[in-house]
Design a protein around this motif. Structure first.
Motif, short mmCIF file in Angstrom:
data_model
loop_
_atom_site.label_atom_id
_atom_site.label_comp_id
_atom_site.label_asym_id
_atom_site.label_seq_id
_atom_site.Cartn_x
_atom_site.Cartn_y
_atom_site.Cartn_z
N VAL A 73 0.85 -1.18 0.00
CA VAL A 73 0.00 0.00 0.00
C VAL A 73 0.89 1.24 0.00
N ASN A 74 1.96 1.21 0.84
CA ASN A 74 2.81 2.38 0.98
C ASN A 74 4.14 2.02 1.61
N THR A 83 -1.42 -4.81 2.16
CA THR A 83 -2.80 -5.26 2.18
C THR A 83 -2.77 -6.75 1.88
N GLU A 99 -7.12 -4.99 5.34
CA GLU A 99 -6.82 -3.78 4.54
C GLU A 99 -5.41 -3.25 4.75
N LYS A 100 -4.94 -3.25 6.01
CA LYS A 100 -3.61 -2.70 6.28
C LYS A 100 -2.87 -3.54 7.32
#
Length: 130
Positions: A73-74, A83, A99-100
């Motif tokens: 994601v980052n 994710t 999700e994270k």
């Protein structure tokens, strides 16, 4: 989503309802996230800091083959946010979504340390550079 690991659901992985125990699945996800982060960050000192809400979408039963997918994601200064989706290999039905997942790179004293990475790298590309 890139799927990296497959697991077969065995009798020891089941809960009293005879479906895949959620804790076992989370163990597999945490291990896969750690492996993914270690490879991406080229550091063995990586720990799980955070997992967002976990959404159990469907179940798996003994004999099912599940595959674990991870995507970035980052990239943070000392972290990598992923994710995750786990699905049934044969039916492609989603079993769980996270999700994270935040993984943090640590120094030799156990403190967050910059990793210097900004994009996904593949081992085959790193090997080609050497």
């Amino acid at each position: 989503m890139r799927y990296h690991t497959r697991k077969i659901v065995k009798p020891g992985d089941l809960n009293p309802n005879e479906t895949l125990f959620g804790g076992r699945l989370l163990e597999w996800i945490d291990e896969e996230a750690a492996l993914y982060a270690v490879i991406q960050l080229e550091s063995k000192r990586v720990v799980t800091k955070f997992m967002s809400e976990i959404n159990f979408v469907s179940s798996a039963v003994q004999g099912d083959i599940v595959e674990i997918g991870m995507d970035v994601v980052n990239f943070g200064r000392s972290s990598l946010i992923l994710t995750c989706e786990v699905r049934n290999k044969l039916t492609r039905k989603t079993i769980i979504k996270v999700e994270k997942i935040t993984m943090v790179n640590l120094d030799e004293n156990g403190k967050p340390a910059p990793h210097g990475k900004t994009k996904i790298e593949f081992v085959k590309d790193r090997l080609a550079q050497n």
